[in-house]
Design an enzyme around this catalytic site. Structure first.
Site, PDB file in Angstrom:
ATOM      1  N   SER A 132       3.554  23.920  24.278  1.00 55.53           N
ATOM      2  CA  SER A 132       2.392  24.782  24.461  1.00 55.53           C
ATOM      3  C   SER A 132       2.544  26.082  23.707  1.00 55.53           C
ATOM      4  O   SER A 132       3.653  26.577  23.508  1.00 55.53           O
ATOM      5  CB  SER A 132       2.167  25.069  25.949  1.00 55.53           C
ATOM      6  OG  SER A 132       1.059  25.937  26.087  1.00 55.53           O
ATOM      7  N   LYS A 186       3.204  19.357  31.590  1.00 55.69           N
ATOM      8  CA  LYS A 186       2.313  19.938  30.579  1.00 55.69           C
ATOM      9  C   LYS A 186       0.847  19.680  30.945  1.00 55.69           C
ATOM     10  O   LYS A 186      -0.017  20.532  30.748  1.00 55.69           O
ATOM     11  CB  LYS A 186       2.634  19.354  29.184  1.00 55.69           C
ATOM     12  CG  LYS A 186       1.665  19.788  28.085  1.00 55.69           C
ATOM     13  CD  LYS A 186       1.685  21.279  27.894  1.00 55.69           C
ATOM     14  CE  LYS A 186       0.903  21.879  26.753  1.00 55.69           C
ATOM     15  NZ  LYS A 186      -0.296  21.343  26.272  1.00 55.69           N
ATOM     16  N   HIS A 189      -0.025  22.138  33.501  1.00 51.39           N
ATOM     17  CA  HIS A 189      -0.166  23.418  32.786  1.00 51.39           C
ATOM     18  C   HIS A 189      -1.581  23.526  32.208  1.00 51.39           C
ATOM     19  O   HIS A 189      -2.265  24.540  32.352  1.00 51.39           O
ATOM     20  CB  HIS A 189       0.874  23.513  31.662  1.00 51.39           C
ATOM     21  CG  HIS A 189       0.565  24.539  30.619  1.00 51.39           C
ATOM     22  ND1 HIS A 189      -0.381  24.331  29.625  1.00 51.39           N
ATOM     23  CD2 HIS A 189       1.034  25.790  30.415  1.00 51.39           C
ATOM     24  CE1 HIS A 189      -0.478  25.409  28.860  1.00 51.39           C
ATOM     25  NE2 HIS A 189       0.384  26.313  29.319  1.00 51.39           N
ATOM     26  N   ASN A 190      -2.028  22.462  31.560  1.00 52.83           N
ATOM     27  CA  ASN A 190      -3.353  22.490  30.943  1.00 52.83           C
ATOM     28  C   ASN A 190      -4.456  22.593  31.995  1.00 52.83           C
ATOM     29  O   ASN A 190      -5.442  23.291  31.786  1.00 52.83           O
ATOM     30  CB  ASN A 190      -3.565  21.249  30.070  1.00 52.83           C
ATOM     31  CG  ASN A 190      -2.905  21.401  28.716  1.00 52.83           C
ATOM     32  OD1 ASN A 190      -1.932  22.126  28.572  1.00 52.83           O
ATOM     33  ND2 ASN A 190      -3.424  20.713  27.719  1.00 52.83           N
ATOM     34  N   GLU A 193      -4.563  26.004  32.979  1.00 48.27           N
ATOM     35  CA  GLU A 193      -5.194  26.738  31.856  1.00 48.27           C
ATOM     36  C   GLU A 193      -6.732  26.660  31.990  1.00 48.27           C
ATOM     37  O   GLU A 193      -7.422  27.676  31.865  1.00 48.27           O
ATOM     38  CB  GLU A 193      -4.712  26.091  30.555  1.00 48.27           C
ATOM     39  CG  GLU A 193      -5.385  26.540  29.287  1.00 48.27           C
ATOM     40  CD  GLU A 193      -4.914  25.682  28.084  1.00 48.27           C
ATOM     41  OE1 GLU A 193      -3.691  25.592  27.859  1.00 48.27           O
ATOM     42  OE2 GLU A 193      -5.771  25.106  27.389  1.00 48.27           O
TER      43      GLU A 193
HETATM   44  C1  6PG Z   1      -1.460  24.496  24.773  1.00 50.77           C
HETATM   45  C2  6PG Z   1      -2.893  23.991  24.988  1.00 50.77           C
HETATM   46  C3  6PG Z   1      -3.236  22.849  24.117  1.00 50.77           C
HETATM   47  C4  6PG Z   1      -4.621  22.231  24.408  1.00 50.77           C
HETATM   48  C5  6PG Z   1      -5.758  23.164  24.214  1.00 50.77           C
HETATM   49  C6  6PG Z   1      -7.137  22.525  24.139  1.00 50.77           C
HETATM   50  O1  6PG Z   1      -0.765  24.493  25.753  1.00 50.77           O
HETATM   51  O2  6PG Z   1      -1.114  24.914  23.673  1.00 50.77           O
HETATM   52  O3  6PG Z   1      -2.997  23.564  26.303  1.00 50.77           O
HETATM   53  O4  6PG Z   1      -2.262  21.882  24.319  1.00 50.77           O
HETATM   54  O5  6PG Z   1      -4.779  21.155  23.580  1.00 50.77           O
HETATM   55  O6  6PG Z   1      -5.751  24.128  25.181  1.00 50.77           O
HETATM   56  O7  6PG Z   1      -7.462  21.844  25.289  1.00 50.77           O
HETATM   57  P1  6PG Z   1      -8.979  21.422  25.555  1.00 50.77           P
HETATM   58  O8  6PG Z   1      -9.564  21.007  24.227  1.00 50.77           O
HETATM   59  O9  6PG Z   1      -8.971  20.319  26.522  1.00 50.77           O
HETATM   60  O10 6PG Z   1      -9.668  22.662  26.057  1.00 50.77           O
END
Ligand code: 6PG
Length: 492
Positions: A132, A186, A189-190, A193
Site C-alpha cells: 500500500s 490488505k 486496509h482497503n 480506506e
Molecule cells: C493502496 C490502495 C490501492 C487501491 C486504491 C484504489 O493501499 O495503495 O488501497 O491498493 O487500489 O485505493 O481502490 P479503489 O479503486 O477500489 O477505490
C-alpha cells in the site's frame, strides 16, 4: 538467453508501482532484475529511470530466472486475477524447490490461499503481500503486508523491511500469517480506506452545503484537523485537493463528476463481513455510498421529484460546529477501526490464522493510504494488551469516544435536519449505541420469527421454568391456529 545469477530479487510488471518498487529496492542496496511482458518497457526503463543503478533487465522469463540468486525470489506486480496465474505457470519450468514467488497485487485472499496450496505441492514458496501507498509509497517506502509460506520470510525479511516505510524507528512491514492472511489484511486496509474516505466526504458535504463554507475555508478546516487527532494522509491530501484550482481559478474538485469508482476490495471486505457475521457497518455503508453515487442519472430524476428540507443560511456558531464535526469524524473513525479489528479477529478464528493486532496497526501506521497518528494509538492499545477484546475497551479510546459523544450526536442530528446524507457518521453512532446496549429489540424479532415460521426462540434465564426450559429451542402457538411443530434451526 541466460545470465549470471546476480540479482537478489526479480520483479515482473513495469507499470509505475513496479518501477518504483524496483528503484526503492535498488536504493537499499539490492540488485533487482526487471521483466515486463512487453519487453520494450524493460529497455526503456533500463535506459532511463534505472540507469546507473543496481538494476538489470530480462527479455524472457527464462532469462529473468537465470539471473536470480538462490533461492530465487520473484515478485509479481501485475493485475490481480488471471495474469497472476498465468505468470506463475510461465515461471514454474524455470524454478526449483525452495524458490519464492511473491504476489504484490491486490489479489483476493481466497486466490492466494489456492495459490499457496498449489505451489506448496510443487515445493515453491508462495507469498501474497499487500502493498500500500500508491506510486509514491512504492518509491519512498510502502506499507508491506506479506503472508503465505512462512519459510520464505527469512529470505525476504531484509529486502521487505528495508524498503518499507519506517515509523518511530520500526518498519511498516512484518510477517502477517499463513496462506492469504497478508492479502486479507490488505483487503481490510482497503475497506477501512473506503470508510475513512466516505467520512471525509460527509464532513466536506456538511461544511459546504450546511455551514456554507467555501472550498478554501474547508481546506483551512482540514489543515487544522491535520494538526490534531485526525492527523493523517487522507486528511492532508483532502486539504490539498480542496485548494487545487483549475486554469480558470475555480476549484477543480467541483468540476468532477460525482460518481465513485471502485475496484472491489471494499466490496470484498463487506461481503466477507457478512459471511463471517460481523457487523462491519461502516465499510458496508461506504461501499453502498459509492453504489448510490454511481446511479447518477436516476438521482438526477429523484432530485426533481423528492423534496427535503430547505437549508437556511447558517447562522450558528461556525467554530463550534467545526469542532463538533472533528469529534464526530474522530469517533466514527474509532468505530470503523474497531469494526475492522473485530472482523480480523473473527477471520483469524475462522481461517486458523494467528494475526498480531499490534503488528498490523504498526504496518498501517506509515507508508499506506490510511497512515495516521491515530494508528500509533491503536498500536499502543494492542501493545498494552494483545488480547484486547475490542478497541473501545482500551482506556485511551474509551475516553476519546466519551469525550466525542455529545458532538457526534449533534452532527448526526444536524445532518438529518439539513437533509444531508451522513451514512458513515450515522451508522457508526448506531453501531455504538447497539454495541453498548445490554438489551436489543431482537426479542421481538425472535417472537416474529416464531409467530410466522415456528423458528423458535430461547427464554431469558430469569424467566426459565418448566414451561419455558433454559437453553432450549421453544416454540409457542401464538395464534391458537397451526400446530406445535417447530421448524429446524440452522445458521445460514
Ligand atoms: C493502496 C490502495 C490501492 C487501491 C486504491 C484504489 O493501499 O495503495 O488501497 O491498493 O487500489 O485505493 O481502490 P479503489 O479503486 O477500489 O477505490
Amino acid at each position: 538467453m541466460s545470465g549470471q545469477a546476480v540479482a537478489d530479487i526479480g520483479l515482473i510488471g513495469l507499470a509505475v508501482m513496479g518501477q518504483n518498487l524496483i528503484l526503492n529496492m535498488a536504493d537499499h542496496g539490492f540488485t533487482v532484475c526487471a521483466y515486463n511482458r512487453t519487453t520494450s518497457k524493460v529497455d526503456a526503463f533500463l535506459d532511463n529511470e534505472a540507469k546507473g543503478k543496481a538494476i538489470v533487465g530480462a527479455h524472457s522469463i527464462e532469462e529473468l530466472c537465470s539471473k536470480l540468486k538462490r533461492p530465487r525470489r520473484v515478485m509479481l506486480l501485475v493485475k490481480a486475477g488471471a495474469a497472476v496465474d498465468s505468470f506463475i505457470e510461465q515461471l514454474l519450468p524455470f524454478l526449483e524447490k525452495g524458490d519464492i514467488i511473491i504476489d504484490g497485487g491486490n489479489s483476493h485472499y481466497p486466490d492466494t490461499n489456492r495459490r499457496c496450496d498449489y505451489l506448496a505441492e510443487k515445493g515453491i514458496l508462495f507469498v501474497g503481500s499487500g502493498v500500500s501507498g500508491g506510486e509514491e509509497g512504492a518509491r519512498t517506502g510502502p506499507s508491506l503486508m506479506p503472508g503465505g509460506a512462512k519459510d520464505a520470510w527469512p529470505h525476504l525479511k531484509d529486502i521487505f523491511q528495508s524498503c518499507a516505510a519506517q515509523t518511530d524507528g520500526e518498519p511498516c512491514c512484518d510477517w502477517v500469517g499463513d496462506q492469504g492472511a497478508g492479502h486479507y489484511v490488505k483487503m481490510v486496509h482497503n475497506g477501512i480506506e473506503y470508510g475513512d474516505m466516505q467520512l471525509i466526504c460527509e464532513a466536506y458535504d456538511m461544511l459546504k452545503r450546511g455551514v456554507g463554507l467555501t472550498n478554501q475555508e474547508i481546506a483551512d478546516v482540514f489543515e487544522k484537523w491535520n494538526n490534531g487527532v485526525l492527523d493523517s494522509f487522507l486528511i492532508e491530501i483532502t486539504r490539498d485537493i480542496l485548494k487545487f484550482t483549475d486554469d480558470d481559478g475555480t476549484p477543480l474538485v467541483e468540476k468532477i463528476m460525482d460518481t465513485a469508482g471502485q475496484k472491489g476490495t471494499g466490496k470484498w471486505t463487506a461481503i466477507n463481513a457478512l459471511d463471517l457475521g460481523m457487523p462491519v457497518t461502516l465499510i458496508g455503508e461506504a461501499v453502498f455510498s459509492r453504489c448510490l453515487s454511481s446511479i447518477r442519472e436516476e438521482r438526477g430524476r429523484a432530485s426533481e421529484r423528492l423534496a427535503g428540507p430547505v437549508i437556511d443560511k447558517f447562522s450558528g456558531d461556525k467554530a463550534k460546529i467545526i469542532d463538533q464535526m472533528e469529534q464526530a469524524l474522530y469517533a466514527s473513525k474509532i468505530i470503523s477501526y474497531a469494526q475492522g479489528f473485530m472482523l480480523m479477529r473473527e477471520a483469524a478464528k475462522a481461517y486458523g490464522w494467528t494475526l498480531n493486532n499490534a503488528g498490523i496497526a504498526l504496518m498501517w501506521r506509515g507508508g499506506c493510504i490510511i497512515r495516521s497518528a491515530f494508528l500509533g494509538d491503536i498500536t499502543n492499545a494492542y501493545k498494552k494488551n494483545a488480547d484486547l477484546e475490542n478497541l473501545l475497551f482500551d482506556d485511551f479510546f474509551h475516553a476519546a469516544i466519551e469525550k466525542a459523544q455529545p458532538s457526534w450526536r449533534q452532527v448526526v442530528a444536524q445532518g438529518a435536519l439539513w437533509g444531508i446524507p451522513t451514512p458513515a457518521f450515522s451508522t457508526a453512532l448506531s453501531f455504538f449505541d447497539g454495541y453498548r446496549a445490554k438489551r436489543l429489540p431482537a426479542n421481538l424479532l425472535q417472537a416474529q420469527r416464531d409467530y410466522f415460521g415456528a423458528h423458535t426462540f430461547r427464554i431469558l434465564p430469569e424467566f426459565a421454568s418448566e414451561k419455558y426450559p433454559i437453553d432450549t429451542d421453544i416454540h409457542v402457538n401464538w395464534t391458537g391456529r397451526g400446530g406445535n411443530v417447530s421448524a429446524s434451526t440452522y445458521d445460514a
